[in-house]
Enzyme design. Structure first.
Site, PDB file in Angstrom:
ATOM      1  N   HIS A 263      10.621 -23.040   2.879  1.00  0.00           N
ATOM      2  CA  HIS A 263      11.820 -23.510   2.180  1.00  0.00           C
ATOM      3  C   HIS A 263      11.476 -24.193   0.860  1.00  0.00           C
ATOM      4  O   HIS A 263      10.374 -24.706   0.677  1.00  0.00           O
ATOM      5  CB  HIS A 263      12.603 -24.467   3.072  1.00  0.00           C
ATOM      6  CG  HIS A 263      13.306 -23.770   4.199  1.00  0.00           C
ATOM      7  ND1 HIS A 263      14.212 -24.399   5.006  1.00  0.00           N
ATOM      8  CD2 HIS A 263      13.238 -22.488   4.652  1.00  0.00           C
ATOM      9  CE1 HIS A 263      14.676 -23.550   5.903  1.00  0.00           C
ATOM     10  NE2 HIS A 263      14.089 -22.382   5.709  1.00  0.00           N
TER      11      HIS A 263
ATOM     12  N   GLU B 103      12.492 -27.020  -0.445  1.00  0.00           N
ATOM     13  CA  GLU B 103      12.158 -28.436  -0.305  1.00  0.00           C
ATOM     14  C   GLU B 103      10.727 -28.598   0.193  1.00  0.00           C
ATOM     15  O   GLU B 103       9.982 -29.455  -0.281  1.00  0.00           O
ATOM     16  CB  GLU B 103      13.123 -29.121   0.679  1.00  0.00           C
ATOM     17  CG  GLU B 103      14.588 -29.014   0.286  1.00  0.00           C
ATOM     18  CD  GLU B 103      15.300 -27.830   0.918  1.00  0.00           C
ATOM     19  OE1 GLU B 103      16.515 -27.945   1.156  1.00  0.00           O
ATOM     20  OE2 GLU B 103      14.659 -26.788   1.168  1.00  0.00           O
TER      21      GLU B 103
ATOM     22  N   CYS C 204      17.748 -28.237   5.726  1.00  0.00           N
ATOM     23  CA  CYS C 204      17.798 -27.979   7.162  1.00  0.00           C
ATOM     24  C   CYS C 204      17.114 -29.141   7.885  1.00  0.00           C
ATOM     25  O   CYS C 204      16.541 -30.035   7.251  1.00  0.00           O
ATOM     26  CB  CYS C 204      17.092 -26.659   7.489  1.00  0.00           C
ATOM     27  SG  CYS C 204      15.291 -26.727   7.282  1.00  0.00           S
TER      28      CYS C 204
ATOM     29  N   CYS D 100      13.310 -29.444   7.009  1.00  0.00           N
ATOM     30  CA  CYS D 100      13.105 -30.037   5.683  1.00  0.00           C
ATOM     31  C   CYS D 100      13.450 -31.518   5.694  1.00  0.00           C
ATOM     32  O   CYS D 100      12.773 -32.324   5.052  1.00  0.00           O
ATOM     33  CB  CYS D 100      13.930 -29.288   4.636  1.00  0.00           C
ATOM     34  SG  CYS D 100      13.294 -27.634   4.279  1.00  0.00           S
TER      35      CYS D 100
END
Length: 148
Positions: free
Chosen positions: A77, A79, A105, A108
């Site tokens: 991801h 992040e 999410c 993260c």
């Protein structure tokens, strides 16, 4: 007209997202401290591995809804990549702000909490709200900044 800092850094996150190789959602993240960019990240396969835009998306093939079965995704991801880039180059993100084109999410959110990031500004909602709940529980400032 001069953009606000939130507008400025969110626009940069949107540009970063353009590098994404995800077939489902293009996400960009920018970590900022004292009005300075520390690191950026976008979602895509781990370094050196084929990207989803080259080999396809397993979650798409299986019809997995957004926010579910993240362990099937080969992508890292945005992040996560921003935090990893900061760590790789020895940059502390403690007390920083993370700008993301999308809501983090839960995975993260855990990384954001443990990295010491104190504020998250995001532009689009995510199907799974557990990441937001965890950030709230950790006392991290959360700001929704709608993006197109």
């Amino acid at each position: 007209m001069r953009p606000t800092l939130d507008e400025y850094f969110m626009e940069i996150a949107k540009v970063v997202a353009k590098r994404s190789t995800c077939l489902r959602q293009k996400v960009g993240a920018v970590i900022v401290k004292d009005k300075r960019i520390l690191a950026t990240g976008y979602n895509g396969a781990p370094s050196g591995l084929p990207h989803c835009d080259e080999i396809g998306c397993l979650r798409e093939k299986l019809g997995v809804p957004s926010g579910e079965r993240q362990e099937l995704c080969r992508g890292v991801h945005a992040e996560q990549n921003a935090i990893i880039q900061a760590a790789k180059f020895g940059i502390s993100v403690e007390n920083a702000t993370l700008y993301s084109t999308h809501c983090p999410c839960i995975t993260c959110a855990k990384l954001i909490i443990n990295a010491g990031i104190k504020c998250v500004v995001y532009g689009k909602d995510y199907a799974d709200k557990n990441g937001l709940k965890l950030l709230e529980e950790a006392g991290i400032e959360i700001r929704f900044f709608p993006s197109d």
